[in-house]
Write a protein that holds these residues in place. Sequence first.
Motif, PDB file in Angstrom:
ATOM      1  N   ALA A  34     -45.368  16.119   5.618  1.00  0.00           N
ATOM      2  CA  ALA A  34     -45.248  15.269   4.425  1.00  0.00           C
ATOM      3  C   ALA A  34     -44.073  14.308   4.523  1.00  0.00           C
ATOM      4  O   ALA A  34     -43.898  13.451   3.646  1.00  0.00           O
ATOM      5  N   GLY A  35     -43.260  14.440   5.567  1.00  0.00           N
ATOM      6  CA  GLY A  35     -42.106  13.558   5.721  1.00  0.00           C
ATOM      7  C   GLY A  35     -40.960  13.887   4.790  1.00  0.00           C
ATOM      8  O   GLY A  35     -40.066  13.062   4.585  1.00  0.00           O
ATOM      9  N   ASP A  36     -40.968  15.106   4.244  1.00  0.00           N
ATOM     10  CA  ASP A  36     -39.902  15.530   3.335  1.00  0.00           C
ATOM     11  C   ASP A  36     -38.800  16.171   4.174  1.00  0.00           C
ATOM     12  O   ASP A  36     -38.776  17.385   4.387  1.00  0.00           O
ATOM     13  N   THR A  37     -37.877  15.346   4.649  1.00  0.00           N
ATOM     14  CA  THR A  37     -36.855  15.845   5.564  1.00  0.00           C
ATOM     15  C   THR A  37     -35.882  16.811   4.894  1.00  0.00           C
ATOM     16  O   THR A  37     -35.386  17.737   5.528  1.00  0.00           O
ATOM     17  N   THR A  38     -35.610  16.622   3.632  1.00  0.00           N
ATOM     18  CA  THR A  38     -34.684  17.516   2.920  1.00  0.00           C
ATOM     19  C   THR A  38     -35.259  18.929   2.850  1.00  0.00           C
ATOM     20  O   THR A  38     -34.596  19.908   3.194  1.00  0.00           O
ATOM     21  N   ALA A  39     -36.517  19.014   2.399  1.00  0.00           N
ATOM     22  CA  ALA A  39     -37.165  20.321   2.311  1.00  0.00           C
ATOM     23  C   ALA A  39     -37.330  20.928   3.699  1.00  0.00           C
ATOM     24  O   ALA A  39     -37.100  22.117   3.899  1.00  0.00           O
ATOM     25  N   ARG A  40     -37.703  20.082   4.674  1.00  0.00           N
ATOM     26  CA  ARG A  40     -37.886  20.571   6.039  1.00  0.00           C
ATOM     27  C   ARG A  40     -36.609  21.205   6.563  1.00  0.00           C
ATOM     28  O   ARG A  40     -36.625  22.301   7.118  1.00  0.00           O
ATOM     29  N   ASP A  41     -35.479  20.523   6.389  1.00  0.00           N
ATOM     30  CA  ASP A  41     -34.219  21.009   6.933  1.00  0.00           C
ATOM     31  C   ASP A  41     -33.788  22.317   6.264  1.00  0.00           C
ATOM     32  O   ASP A  41     -33.238  23.208   6.917  1.00  0.00           O
ATOM     33  N   GLN A  42     -34.049  22.448   4.979  1.00  0.00           N
ATOM     34  CA  GLN A  42     -33.642  23.668   4.286  1.00  0.00           C
ATOM     35  C   GLN A  42     -34.498  24.859   4.722  1.00  0.00           C
ATOM     36  O   GLN A  42     -33.984  25.957   4.927  1.00  0.00           O
ATOM     37  N   ILE A  43     -35.800  24.636   4.880  1.00  0.00           N
ATOM     38  CA  ILE A  43     -36.668  25.715   5.361  1.00  0.00           C
ATOM     39  C   ILE A  43     -36.312  26.082   6.802  1.00  0.00           C
ATOM     40  O   ILE A  43     -36.274  27.264   7.174  1.00  0.00           O
ATOM     41  N   ALA A  44     -36.021  25.078   7.625  1.00  0.00           N
ATOM     42  CA  ALA A  44     -35.635  25.346   9.014  1.00  0.00           C
ATOM     43  C   ALA A  44     -34.359  26.174   9.057  1.00  0.00           C
ATOM     44  O   ALA A  44     -34.212  27.069   9.903  1.00  0.00           O
ATOM     45  N   HIS A  45     -33.434  25.900   8.156  1.00  0.00           N
ATOM     46  CA  HIS A  45     -32.174  26.633   8.109  1.00  0.00           C
ATOM     47  C   HIS A  45     -32.433  28.111   7.799  1.00  0.00           C
ATOM     48  O   HIS A  45     -31.817  29.002   8.393  1.00  0.00           O
ATOM     49  N   VAL A  46     -33.358  28.393   6.877  1.00  0.00           N
ATOM     50  CA  VAL A  46     -33.706  29.781   6.578  1.00  0.00           C
ATOM     51  C   VAL A  46     -34.410  30.408   7.775  1.00  0.00           C
ATOM     52  O   VAL A  46     -34.129  31.549   8.159  1.00  0.00           O
ATOM     53  N   LEU A  47     -35.320  29.660   8.381  1.00  0.00           N
ATOM     54  CA  LEU A  47     -36.119  30.199   9.481  1.00  0.00           C
ATOM     55  C   LEU A  47     -35.263  30.618  10.662  1.00  0.00           C
ATOM     56  O   LEU A  47     -35.540  31.631  11.310  1.00  0.00           O
ATOM     57  N   THR A  48     -34.218  29.874  10.955  1.00  0.00           N
ATOM     58  CA  THR A  48     -33.385  30.222  12.100  1.00  0.00           C
ATOM     59  C   THR A  48     -32.682  31.562  11.904  1.00  0.00           C
ATOM     60  O   THR A  48     -32.238  32.179  12.869  1.00  0.00           O
ATOM     61  N   ALA A  49     -32.604  32.029  10.645  1.00  0.00           N
ATOM     62  CA  ALA A  49     -31.993  33.340  10.389  1.00  0.00           C
ATOM     63  C   ALA A  49     -32.875  34.473  10.878  1.00  0.00           C
ATOM     64  O   ALA A  49     -32.434  35.613  10.985  1.00  0.00           O
ATOM     65  N   CYS A  50     -34.146  34.163  11.190  1.00  0.00           N
ATOM     66  CA  CYS A  50     -35.055  35.195  11.691  1.00  0.00           C
ATOM     67  C   CYS A  50     -34.756  35.574  13.129  1.00  0.00           C
ATOM     68  O   CYS A  50     -35.367  36.497  13.668  1.00  0.00           O
ATOM     69  N   GLY A  51     -33.853  34.849  13.781  1.00  0.00           N
ATOM     70  CA  GLY A  51     -33.456  35.218  15.135  1.00  0.00           C
ATOM     71  C   GLY A  51     -34.119  34.370  16.198  1.00  0.00           C
ATOM     72  O   GLY A  51     -34.929  33.484  15.900  1.00  0.00           O
TER      73      GLY A  51
END
Length: 295
Positions: free
Chosen positions: A259-276
Motif C-alpha cells: 500500500a506504500g504506507d512506509t510508516t506502518a511498514r517500518d513499525q511492523i518491521a520493527h516488531v517483526l525483527t524481535a522474533c529473532g
Amino acid sequence: MSDLIPDLIATDPARRHQWLLARRSADVPPVYRWLSLIESAVADVHFDQLGLPRNRPRADVALAAAVISWALEDGYPVEFAVRELVHLRSLAPATALPAILHPDEVARRALDAFGFSRADAVAAAARLRALPVTDDDFIQPGESASEMSRRFEELCGTDDYRDHHQLVAIERMLGDLRPIVSDITDTTLAAEVAAWLDVLPDLDLTPDAVRVADQLLDELVALLDAGRPTGDLVDRLRTPAAVYQQSRLVELLTRYTAAGDTTARDQIAHVLTACGPAALPAVPHALDTGNDDRQ
C-alpha cells in the motif's frame, strides 16, 4: 498393521484378538501399532455405508469396535480412541450397537481418563496460562539438535508439561463428545459432561502473554490503519510473545508495503525483527513483494 484386515476377517472371530497380538512388533509403540489398523477398520465401515464397490473383504461395525477395544487394552490412548468411537457410532446402525459404542460408555470412558476434577483442571489451566513466555521457550540461534533434545527431555519430566498434555487431552475429548451428549441416558453422567463443557473455555492454554500481545497488535493495526499515533505500542509488542504472531506480522508487513504506507511498514518491521533471526528474511521478502505489487 492395516494390511492385516483381510486376514483378520478370515480368522475365527474367537481367535482374532490373539491372532493380532501374535503379530505385534516389539519395535513399534502401541499407539502406532494400532492407529493404522483402527483407521482401516473404521474406513471399511464408512465405505460400506457409502455403498462403494469392494475389492476385498471389509471390516464391519462389530470388528471395528473390537479392534478399538483391543487397542485400548494394549495401551492405546483413550484421548484418541474417543474420537474413533464417536465416529464409528455415527456410522453404525442404531440396532445391535456394540456396548463400547454406547454414548454412556464412551462418555464414562472419557471422564475416567481426565485425571483432573473440573476445579483442578480450571486452576491448572489458569496457572499454565500465567507462566511468562521467555526466550528460553524457543529454539535458540545455533542450538544443536542434541541440545534441543536434552532441553525437551527435561521439559517432558516436569509437572507443567504433564499437566499441559493432560489438559490438551481433556479439551480434545470434550470436543469429540459433543455430538453424542444429547444421547447420554444416565442423567448424572450427562450432567457431568455438560458441566465439563461449560468450563471448556476456561481450559484454553493460550499464554496470557500471547493474549495480551494479540490485543496490543489489534490496537496497533487499528491505529496504523487510521493514521493515528501509536504511542508505545510498538515497543510493548517487542517481547518473546511476538514469536507467536510472526505469520500475522509478515502478512501485515506485506500489506503495508504494497500500500506504500512506509510508516506502518517500518513499525511492523520493527516488531517483526524481535522474533529473532528466523524472522529477518521476511522483511526484505515483504519489501520486494510490495515493490512488485506497485509496479
